[in-house]
Design a protein around this motif. Structure first.
Motif, PDB file in Angstrom:
ATOM      1  N   UNK A  35      -1.636  12.742  -3.266  1.00 52.33           N
ATOM      2  CA  UNK A  35      -1.606  11.317  -2.931  1.00 52.33           C
ATOM      3  C   UNK A  35      -0.173  10.795  -2.950  1.00 52.33           C
ATOM      4  N   UNK A  36       0.607  11.207  -3.959  1.00 52.18           N
ATOM      5  CA  UNK A  36       2.022  10.790  -4.021  1.00 52.18           C
ATOM      6  C   UNK A  36       2.795  11.309  -2.814  1.00 52.18           C
ATOM      7  N   UNK A  37       2.546  12.548  -2.462  1.00 51.12           N
ATOM      8  CA  UNK A  37       3.230  13.142  -1.313  1.00 51.12           C
ATOM      9  C   UNK A  37       2.849  12.409  -0.023  1.00 51.12           C
ATOM     10  N   UNK A  38       1.580  12.090   0.137  1.00 49.11           N
ATOM     11  CA  UNK A  38       1.133  11.357   1.334  1.00 49.11           C
ATOM     12  C   UNK A  38       1.808   9.993   1.410  1.00 49.11           C
ATOM     13  N   UNK A  39       1.908   9.308   0.278  1.00 50.87           N
ATOM     14  CA  UNK A  39       2.566   7.998   0.247  1.00 50.87           C
ATOM     15  C   UNK A  39       4.029   8.131   0.662  1.00 50.87           C
ATOM     16  N   UNK A  40       4.703   9.134   0.131  1.00 53.12           N
ATOM     17  CA  UNK A  40       6.110   9.355   0.466  1.00 53.12           C
ATOM     18  C   UNK A  40       6.289   9.599   1.959  1.00 53.12           C
ATOM     19  N   UNK A  41       5.430  10.431   2.526  1.00 58.02           N
ATOM     20  CA  UNK A  41       5.519  10.751   3.946  1.00 58.02           C
ATOM     21  C   UNK A  41       5.245   9.510   4.805  1.00 58.02           C
ATOM     22  N   UNK A  42       4.221   8.756   4.455  1.00 60.74           N
ATOM     23  CA  UNK A  42       3.874   7.544   5.214  1.00 60.74           C
ATOM     24  C   UNK A  42       5.035   6.549   5.165  1.00 60.74           C
ATOM     25  N   UNK A  43       5.581   6.331   3.978  1.00 59.99           N
ATOM     26  CA  UNK A  43       6.671   5.371   3.844  1.00 59.99           C
ATOM     27  C   UNK A  43       7.927   5.827   4.576  1.00 59.99           C
ATOM     28  N   UNK A  44       8.217   7.105   4.535  1.00 59.83           N
ATOM     29  CA  UNK A  44       9.413   7.578   5.237  1.00 59.83           C
ATOM     30  C   UNK A  44       9.213   7.508   6.748  1.00 59.83           C
ATOM     31  N   UNK A  45       8.002   7.771   7.202  1.00 57.79           N
ATOM     32  CA  UNK A  45       7.718   7.677   8.642  1.00 57.79           C
ATOM     33  C   UNK A  45       7.830   6.229   9.115  1.00 57.79           C
ATOM     34  N   UNK A  46       7.456   5.300   8.239  1.00 59.15           N
ATOM     35  CA  UNK A  46       7.525   3.877   8.583  1.00 59.15           C
ATOM     36  C   UNK A  46       8.954   3.345   8.466  1.00 59.15           C
ATOM     37  N   UNK A  47       9.856   4.158   7.952  1.00 61.64           N
ATOM     38  CA  UNK A  47      11.246   3.761   7.853  1.00 61.64           C
ATOM     39  C   UNK A  47      11.555   2.901   6.654  1.00 61.64           C
ATOM     40  N   UNK A  48      10.675   2.879   5.681  1.00 60.79           N
ATOM     41  CA  UNK A  48      10.893   2.037   4.514  1.00 60.79           C
ATOM     42  C   UNK A  48      11.195   2.847   3.283  1.00 60.79           C
ATOM     43  N   UNK A  49      11.951   2.228   2.403  1.00 68.07           N
ATOM     44  CA  UNK A  49      12.212   2.799   1.092  1.00 68.07           C
ATOM     45  C   UNK A  49      11.480   1.932   0.084  1.00 68.07           C
ATOM     46  N   UNK A  50      10.637   2.548  -0.706  1.00 72.52           N
ATOM     47  CA  UNK A  50       9.855   1.789  -1.680  1.00 72.52           C
ATOM     48  C   UNK A  50      10.768   1.101  -2.677  1.00 72.52           C
ATOM     49  N   UNK A  51      10.532  -0.178  -2.892  1.00 76.30           N
ATOM     50  CA  UNK A  51      11.264  -0.916  -3.897  1.00 76.30           C
ATOM     51  C   UNK A  51      12.695  -1.262  -3.553  1.00 76.30           C
ATOM     52  N   UNK A  52      13.079  -1.144  -2.325  1.00 70.77           N
ATOM     53  CA  UNK A  52      14.460  -1.410  -1.928  1.00 70.77           C
ATOM     54  C   UNK A  52      14.744  -2.906  -1.958  1.00 70.77           C
ATOM     55  N   UNK A  53      15.844  -3.285  -2.619  1.00 65.57           N
ATOM     56  CA  UNK A  53      16.266  -4.678  -2.702  1.00 65.57           C
ATOM     57  C   UNK A  53      17.642  -4.818  -2.078  1.00 65.57           C
ATOM     58  N   UNK A  54      17.944  -6.000  -1.578  1.00 67.85           N
ATOM     59  CA  UNK A  54      19.250  -6.275  -0.995  1.00 67.85           C
ATOM     60  C   UNK A  54      19.784  -7.575  -1.554  1.00 67.85           C
ATOM     61  N   UNK A  55      21.099  -7.656  -1.675  1.00 65.33           N
ATOM     62  CA  UNK A  55      21.743  -8.894  -2.079  1.00 65.33           C
ATOM     63  C   UNK A  55      22.012  -9.722  -0.835  1.00 65.33           C
ATOM     64  N   UNK A  56      21.860 -11.045  -0.945  1.00 68.38           N
ATOM     65  CA  UNK A  56      22.119 -11.939   0.182  1.00 68.38           C
ATOM     66  C   UNK A  56      23.071 -13.036  -0.262  1.00 68.38           C
ATOM     67  N   UNK A  57      23.704 -13.689   0.718  1.00 66.30           N
ATOM     68  CA  UNK A  57      24.596 -14.795   0.424  1.00 66.30           C
ATOM     69  C   UNK A  57      23.812 -15.927  -0.236  1.00 66.30           C
ATOM     70  N   UNK A  58      24.491 -16.732  -1.050  1.00 70.26           N
ATOM     71  CA  UNK A  58      23.840 -17.807  -1.809  1.00 70.26           C
ATOM     72  C   UNK A  58      23.084 -18.775  -0.915  1.00 70.26           C
ATOM     73  N   UNK A  59      23.603 -19.058   0.272  1.00 69.07           N
ATOM     74  CA  UNK A  59      22.932 -20.016   1.147  1.00 69.07           C
ATOM     75  C   UNK A  59      21.627 -19.457   1.732  1.00 69.07           C
TER      76      UNK A  59
END
Length: 99
Positions: free
Chosen positions: A55-79
């Motif tokens: 199940x973990x492997x399937x989740x990893x494959x699905x997420x990588x195929x969708x182009x997403x990284x689980x839990x990825x956060x980004x910083x943005x400008x204050x505005x």
């Protein structure tokens, strides 16, 4: 299609060999919507260890195929605080999402 994936998700609750095959198939053809169902099979004392791994492997494959990284956060400008950003497929800076 969607109906086939629904059947695969239902088979996760079956006998271990059937559930393992379903998890593998979801890894090959599943979509992000299927990750939630797979998560139920990644934890718990009564879930077979091999099924947890599959199940973990399937989740990893699905997420990588969708182009997403689980839990990825980004910083943005204050505005831009409180805004939702979508990561670009190329891994470059995210672009703000439409309101």
């Amino acid at each position: 299609g969607a109906r086939a994936r629904e059947r695969l998700v239902a088979q996760l609750a079956g006998d271990v060999p059937v559930a393992l095959a379903a998890a593998g198939a979801l890894g090959r053809c599943g979509e992000l919507a299927d990750v939630e169902a797979l998560l139920d099979y990644t934890k718990g004392m009564f879930v077979d260890a091999e099924l947890k791994r599959a199940a973990r492997e399937a989740i990893t494959v699905i997420q990588s195929r969708a182009g997403g990284d689980a839990g990825r956060l980004s910083l943005v400008a204050a505005e831009q605080h409180g805004a939702l950003s979508l990561a670009a497929a190329s891994g470059t800076d995210p672009e703000p999402a439409d309101d």
